[in-house]
Design a protein around this motif. Structure first.
Motif, PDB file in Angstrom:
ATOM      1  N   GLU A 169      -0.620  -0.071 -12.932  1.00  0.00           N
ATOM      2  CA  GLU A 169      -2.497   0.393 -12.529  1.00  0.00           C
ATOM      3  C   GLU A 169      -3.340   0.499 -13.416  1.00  0.00           C
ATOM      4  O   GLU A 169      -4.501   0.561 -13.268  1.00  0.00           O
ATOM      5  CB  GLU A 169      -1.396   1.818 -12.090  1.00  0.00           C
ATOM      6  N   VAL A 170      -2.476   1.054 -14.811  1.00  0.00           N
ATOM      7  CA  VAL A 170      -3.253   1.606 -15.763  1.00  0.00           C
ATOM      8  C   VAL A 170      -3.947   0.078 -16.469  1.00  0.00           C
ATOM      9  O   VAL A 170      -5.525  -0.078 -15.990  1.00  0.00           O
ATOM     10  CB  VAL A 170      -2.590   2.182 -17.064  1.00  0.00           C
ATOM     11  N   THR A 210       2.861   3.419  -6.524  1.00  0.00           N
ATOM     12  CA  THR A 210       3.286   3.480  -5.260  1.00  0.00           C
ATOM     13  C   THR A 210       4.924   3.019  -4.928  1.00  0.00           C
ATOM     14  O   THR A 210       4.324   1.706  -5.098  1.00  0.00           O
ATOM     15  CB  THR A 210       2.625   4.172  -4.103  1.00  0.00           C
ATOM     16  N   GLY A 211       6.061   3.934  -4.529  1.00  0.00           N
ATOM     17  CA  GLY A 211       6.864   3.353  -4.040  1.00  0.00           C
ATOM     18  C   GLY A 211       7.075   2.932  -2.572  1.00  0.00           C
ATOM     19  O   GLY A 211       7.947   2.605  -2.096  1.00  0.00           O
ATOM     20  N   ASN A 216       4.231  -1.088  -5.691  1.00  0.00           N
ATOM     21  CA  ASN A 216       3.180  -1.062  -5.591  1.00  0.00           C
ATOM     22  C   ASN A 216       2.212  -0.635  -6.314  1.00  0.00           C
ATOM     23  O   ASN A 216       1.279   0.796  -6.087  1.00  0.00           O
ATOM     24  CB  ASN A 216       2.856  -1.340  -4.359  1.00  0.00           C
ATOM     25  N   VAL A 217       0.750  -1.378  -6.576  1.00  0.00           N
ATOM     26  CA  VAL A 217      -0.171  -0.602  -7.165  1.00  0.00           C
ATOM     27  C   VAL A 217      -1.467  -1.026  -6.004  1.00  0.00           C
ATOM     28  O   VAL A 217      -1.044  -2.066  -5.090  1.00  0.00           O
ATOM     29  CB  VAL A 217      -1.167  -1.835  -8.460  1.00  0.00           C
ATOM     30  N   TYR A 218      -2.363  -0.162  -5.489  1.00  0.00           N
ATOM     31  CA  TYR A 218      -2.929  -0.622  -4.314  1.00  0.00           C
ATOM     32  C   TYR A 218      -4.470   0.180  -5.234  1.00  0.00           C
ATOM     33  O   TYR A 218      -4.581   0.945  -6.207  1.00  0.00           O
ATOM     34  CB  TYR A 218      -2.764   0.589  -3.404  1.00  0.00           C
ATOM     35  N   VAL A 219      -5.785  -0.650  -4.519  1.00  0.00           N
ATOM     36  CA  VAL A 219      -7.319  -0.014  -4.091  1.00  0.00           C
ATOM     37  C   VAL A 219      -7.934   0.428  -3.463  1.00  0.00           C
ATOM     38  O   VAL A 219      -7.519  -0.460  -2.536  1.00  0.00           O
ATOM     39  CB  VAL A 219      -7.736  -1.256  -5.346  1.00  0.00           C
ATOM     40  N   VAL A 220      -7.982   1.616  -3.794  1.00  0.00           N
ATOM     41  CA  VAL A 220      -9.270   1.921  -2.061  1.00  0.00           C
ATOM     42  C   VAL A 220     -10.376   1.902  -2.681  1.00  0.00           C
ATOM     43  O   VAL A 220     -11.126   2.494  -3.992  1.00  0.00           O
ATOM     44  CB  VAL A 220      -8.835   3.340  -2.245  1.00  0.00           C
ATOM     45  N   GLU A 221     -11.492   1.221  -1.625  1.00  0.00           N
ATOM     46  CA  GLU A 221     -12.778   1.617  -1.470  1.00  0.00           C
ATOM     47  C   GLU A 221     -13.336   3.108  -1.729  1.00  0.00           C
ATOM     48  O   GLU A 221     -12.743   3.433  -0.694  1.00  0.00           O
ATOM     49  CB  GLU A 221     -13.155   0.446  -1.183  1.00  0.00           C
ATOM     50  N   VAL A 223       0.330   3.114   4.415  1.00  0.00           N
ATOM     51  CA  VAL A 223       1.301   4.175   4.449  1.00  0.00           C
ATOM     52  C   VAL A 223       0.613   5.588   3.478  1.00  0.00           C
ATOM     53  O   VAL A 223       0.020   6.421   3.305  1.00  0.00           O
ATOM     54  CB  VAL A 223       2.873   3.724   4.636  1.00  0.00           C
ATOM     55  N   ARG A 224       0.843   4.768   2.457  1.00  0.00           N
ATOM     56  CA  ARG A 224       0.139   5.490   0.994  1.00  0.00           C
ATOM     57  C   ARG A 224      -1.486   6.255   1.625  1.00  0.00           C
ATOM     58  O   ARG A 224      -1.814   7.463   1.328  1.00  0.00           O
ATOM     59  CB  ARG A 224       0.388   5.005   0.038  1.00  0.00           C
ATOM     60  N   PHE A 225      -2.298   4.949   1.333  1.00  0.00           N
ATOM     61  CA  PHE A 225      -3.609   5.517   1.813  1.00  0.00           C
ATOM     62  C   PHE A 225      -4.002   5.458   3.207  1.00  0.00           C
ATOM     63  O   PHE A 225      -4.315   7.320   3.291  1.00  0.00           O
ATOM     64  CB  PHE A 225      -3.988   3.954   2.834  1.00  0.00           C
ATOM     65  N   ASP A 226      -3.523   5.892   4.468  1.00  0.00           N
ATOM     66  CA  ASP A 226      -3.071   6.754   5.165  1.00  0.00           C
ATOM     67  C   ASP A 226      -2.161   8.666   5.107  1.00  0.00           C
ATOM     68  O   ASP A 226      -2.887   9.588   5.272  1.00  0.00           O
ATOM     69  CB  ASP A 226      -1.741   6.810   6.312  1.00  0.00           C
TER      70      ASP A 226
END
Length: 108
Positions: A91-92, A43-44, A8-13, A49-52
């Motif tokens: 991601e890029v 992330t895999g 997964n790709v993810y975006v954190v503010e 969970v990755r943010f945590d």
């Protein structure tokens, strides 16, 4: 086959306070005042969970640990899940697209 499609790709503010960090400002010379500041990652595991883990300091990016506010699934959920190579490339591309839209972006 199912195992290949779990990335997964993810975006954190990030808090606007990240703009006081010289490294962040230098990486974003075309930042448009008022636009969000974000971290883009891949992330895999589940992005929640990755943010945590970032916030707990486990394999964490410093900007997410110190300035991360929340995930922004409206910017990434439509792409997930995908194979590893797709997530790495997305991601890029996602970071480039957000930066071109004036966002402040950090991508490790």
């Amino acid at each position: 086959m199912a195992r290949r499609w779990h990335y997964n790709v993810y975006v954190v503010e990030l808090s606007k306070d990240v703009l006081y960090e010289a490294r962040f400002r230098k990486a974003n010379p075309d930042y448009v005042t008022g636009k969000p500041c974000v971290y883009v990652g891949m992330t895999g595991i589940d992005p929640d969970v990755r943010f945590d883990k970032h916030k707990a300091g486990i394999q964490s990016n410093r900007f997410v640990k110190d300035f991360g506010l929340r995930l922004l699934p409206e910017l990434y959920a439509m792409y997930n899940p995908m194979p590893y190579d797709g997530a790495r490339d997305m991601e890029v591309e996602l970071a480039i697209g957000l930066r071109e839209a004036g966002y402040g972006v950090w991508q490790a």
